[in-house]
Design a protein around this motif. Structure first.
Motif, mmCIF file in Angstrom:
data_model
loop_
_atom_site.group_PDB
_atom_site.id
_atom_site.type_symbol
_atom_site.label_atom_id
_atom_site.label_comp_id
_atom_site.label_asym_id
_atom_site.label_seq_id
_atom_site.Cartn_x
_atom_site.Cartn_y
_atom_site.Cartn_z
ATOM 1 N N ASP A 252 -24.939 30.849 9.110
ATOM 2 C CA ASP A 252 -23.875 31.691 8.541
ATOM 3 C C ASP A 252 -23.796 33.036 9.268
ATOM 4 N N ASP A 253 -24.949 33.617 9.587
ATOM 5 C CA ASP A 253 -24.948 34.907 10.299
ATOM 6 C C ASP A 253 -24.317 34.758 11.692
ATOM 7 N N LEU A 254 -24.684 33.675 12.366
ATOM 8 C CA LEU A 254 -24.108 33.443 13.703
ATOM 9 C C LEU A 254 -22.594 33.256 13.608
ATOM 10 N N LEU A 255 -22.156 32.534 12.589
ATOM 11 C CA LEU A 255 -20.727 32.263 12.451
ATOM 12 C C LEU A 255 -19.968 33.522 12.046
ATOM 13 N N ALA A 256 -20.632 34.394 11.282
ATOM 14 C CA ALA A 256 -19.997 35.673 10.929
ATOM 15 C C ALA A 256 -19.816 36.512 12.199
ATOM 16 N N GLU A 257 -20.822 36.491 13.060
ATOM 17 C CA GLU A 257 -20.689 37.226 14.335
ATOM 18 C C GLU A 257 -19.556 36.620 15.171
ATOM 19 N N ALA A 258 -19.505 35.292 15.196
ATOM 20 C CA ALA A 258 -18.451 34.606 15.970
ATOM 21 C C ALA A 258 -17.064 35.018 15.469
ATOM 22 N N LYS A 259 -16.902 35.033 14.169
ATOM 23 C CA LYS A 259 -15.586 35.368 13.591
ATOM 24 C C LYS A 259 -15.210 36.822 13.891
ATOM 25 N N ALA A 260 -16.215 37.688 13.818
ATOM 26 C CA ALA A 260 -15.947 39.111 14.083
ATOM 27 C C ALA A 260 -15.469 39.324 15.522
ATOM 28 N N ILE A 261 -15.950 38.484 16.435
ATOM 29 C CA ILE A 261 -15.527 38.608 17.843
ATOM 30 C C ILE A 261 -14.047 38.243 17.984
ATOM 31 N N ILE A 262 -13.594 37.280 17.183
ATOM 32 C CA ILE A 262 -12.214 36.793 17.305
ATOM 33 C C ILE A 262 -11.217 37.679 16.553
ATOM 34 N N GLU A 263 -11.686 38.353 15.513
ATOM 35 C CA GLU A 263 -10.751 39.111 14.670
ATOM 36 C C GLU A 263 -9.790 40.037 15.436
ATOM 37 N N PRO A 264 -10.274 40.785 16.455
ATOM 38 C CA PRO A 264 -9.352 41.665 17.175
ATOM 39 C C PRO A 264 -8.172 40.946 17.848
ATOM 40 N N PHE A 265 -8.282 39.628 18.023
ATOM 41 C CA PHE A 265 -7.165 38.895 18.638
ATOM 42 C C PHE A 265 -6.007 38.686 17.649
ATOM 43 N N GLY A 266 -6.251 39.011 16.370
ATOM 44 C CA GLY A 266 -5.174 38.895 15.380
ATOM 45 C C GLY A 266 -4.842 37.449 15.046
ATOM 46 N N SER A 267 -3.594 37.205 14.607
ATOM 47 C CA SER A 267 -3.272 35.863 14.091
ATOM 48 C C SER A 267 -3.395 34.741 15.141
ATOM 49 N N PRO A 268 -3.170 34.997 16.450
ATOM 50 C CA PRO A 268 -3.386 33.880 17.392
ATOM 51 C C PRO A 268 -4.841 33.376 17.405
ATOM 52 N N GLY A 269 -5.767 34.219 16.916
ATOM 53 C CA GLY A 269 -7.178 33.798 16.887
ATOM 54 C C GLY A 269 -7.545 32.962 15.675
ATOM 55 N N ARG A 270 -6.579 32.824 14.759
ATOM 56 C CA ARG A 270 -6.875 32.130 13.493
ATOM 57 C C ARG A 270 -7.512 30.740 13.677
ATOM 58 N N PRO A 271 -6.994 29.899 14.594
ATOM 59 C CA PRO A 271 -7.605 28.563 14.731
ATOM 60 C C PRO A 271 -9.079 28.622 15.160
ATOM 61 N N TYR B 99 -15.247 25.850 9.704
ATOM 62 C CA TYR B 99 -15.489 24.402 9.600
ATOM 63 C C TYR B 99 -16.953 24.076 9.945
ATOM 64 N N ILE B 100 -17.456 24.702 11.019
ATOM 65 C CA ILE B 100 -18.821 24.387 11.479
ATOM 66 C C ILE B 100 -19.870 24.757 10.425
ATOM 67 N N GLY B 101 -19.626 25.836 9.703
ATOM 68 C CA GLY B 101 -20.583 26.270 8.681
ATOM 69 C C GLY B 101 -20.653 25.345 7.481
ATOM 70 N N SER B 102 -19.563 24.628 7.222
ATOM 71 C CA SER B 102 -19.544 23.828 5.993
ATOM 72 C C SER B 102 -19.383 22.339 6.274
ATOM 73 N N ARG B 103 -19.479 21.944 7.524
ATOM 74 C CA ARG B 103 -19.202 20.542 7.841
ATOM 75 C C ARG B 103 -20.252 19.613 7.203
#
Ligand code: IPE
Ligand code: IPE
Ligand code: MG
Ligand code: MG
Ligand code: MG
Length: 292
Positions: free
Chosen positions: A260-279, A286-290
């Protein structure tokens, strides 16, 4: 569960992979053994990462598709070899007999070799249409990630170290190599195709590393908590073979926390890309809960 969008992309990748198989001009038993593992299920995560990262840079999905296929071909080969008696000795993969159980060890080995080699042919063909600098960078990324300093190196540590305890940092290194390298390279190739600048490439590469390590930590967890039916592979294999895993070192809850911590870091990296980063954020979730 995949979103509708992820399902559609998965189907597009599968269509492109079946065209690769159709275009082969090889002995039919080899084609069959390659098709069995290449077209027989799988989440297509690596291919999807190539496409979705390229899309972040507004690239149409058909341009990077051959590179997505190359990643899935190398991944399929790595699974065939991973299941061989000399490695994990696993009889079951993606809900059916593993490749060597179906075709015998000789053909399984060779089908793996063929998928690996042909992946480079498919990628190189596509590279004719890319800028030379991008083309060289992509071929280097793929080769490095798949080879001794990447996936194969990690598999060697895993196999040689079976039955011996690894420290957490040794385990992290092994997971980064055997699984993280290809996942991170898939993201980097998508970014290279999109014309990412060095700084973006580094950031996205880190997203891929976090995702890759989290993916393998969750794989270790699912080896204990998953169901054979959902996962389509043998459960309990790691402890049976005395492997060090995140679960054997940290237990299930703490391992999930690491993921979960790794995935939170991953998401934080993408956030600045805005809505195109949503996928890309959706994939991290998905990876955290698969469950498969
Ligand atoms: C399985 O990978 C091997 C690991 C690196 C853990 P995936 O879980 O991505 O396998 P498929 O392609 O979906 O079957
Ligand atoms: C395999 O890791 C990673 C590869 C490079 C193929 P595992 O051995 O844990 O993968 P599964 O659990 O058999 O899919
Ligand atoms: Mg293995
Ligand atoms: Mg295995
Ligand atoms: Mg596993």
């Amino acid at each position: 569960m995949f979103s509708q969008r992820q399902e559609t992309i998965k189907q597009d990748i599968e269509q492109a992979l079946s065209e690769v198989i159709d275009s082969l001009n090889c002995p039919s038993c080899l084609r069959q053994a390659m098709a069995y593992s290449l077209l027989g299920g799988g989440k297509r995560l690596r291919g999807m990462l190539v496409l979705l990262t390229a899309e972040l840079f507004k690239l149409e999905l058909n341009r990077p598709m051959p590179i997505a296929c190359a990643f899935e071909m190398i991944h399929a080969y790595s699974l065939i070899h991973d299941d061989l008696p000399a490695l994990d000795n696993d009889d079951y993969r993606r809900g059916r007999p593993s490749n060597h159980k179906q075709f015998g060890e000789a053909l399984a080995l060779l089908a793996g070799d063929a998928l690996l080699t042909h992946a480079f042919a498919v990628a190189a063909e596509a590279c004719r249409t890319y800028q030379p600098k991008t083309a060289f960078a992509i071929m280097c990324e793929i080769a490095r990630a798949a080879g001794p300093d990447g996936m194969v190196g990690g598999q060697v540590i895993d196999t040689v170290e079976t039955g011996h305890a690894l420290s957490l940092s040794e385990l992290e290194k092994m997971h980064n190599l055997k699984t993280g390298a290809m996942i991170s390279a898939a993201v980097r190739c998508g970014a290279l195709l999109g014309g990412a600048e060095q700084e973006q490439l580094d950031r996205l590469g880190r997203y891929g590393q976090c995702l890759g390590l989290a993916f393998q930590v969750v794989d270790d967890i699912l080896d204990v908590t998953g169901s054979k039916q959902e996962l389509g592979k043998t459960i309990g294999k790691d402890s049976q073979q005395g492997k060090t895993t995140y679960v054997s070192l940290l237990g299930i809850e703490q391992s999930q926390q690491v993921a979960d911590d790794l995935l939170a870091e991953a998401k934080a990296i993408i956030e600045p890309f805005g809505s195109p980063g949503r996928p890309l954020i959706d994939l991290a979730e998905y990876i955290g809960s698969r469950r498969k």
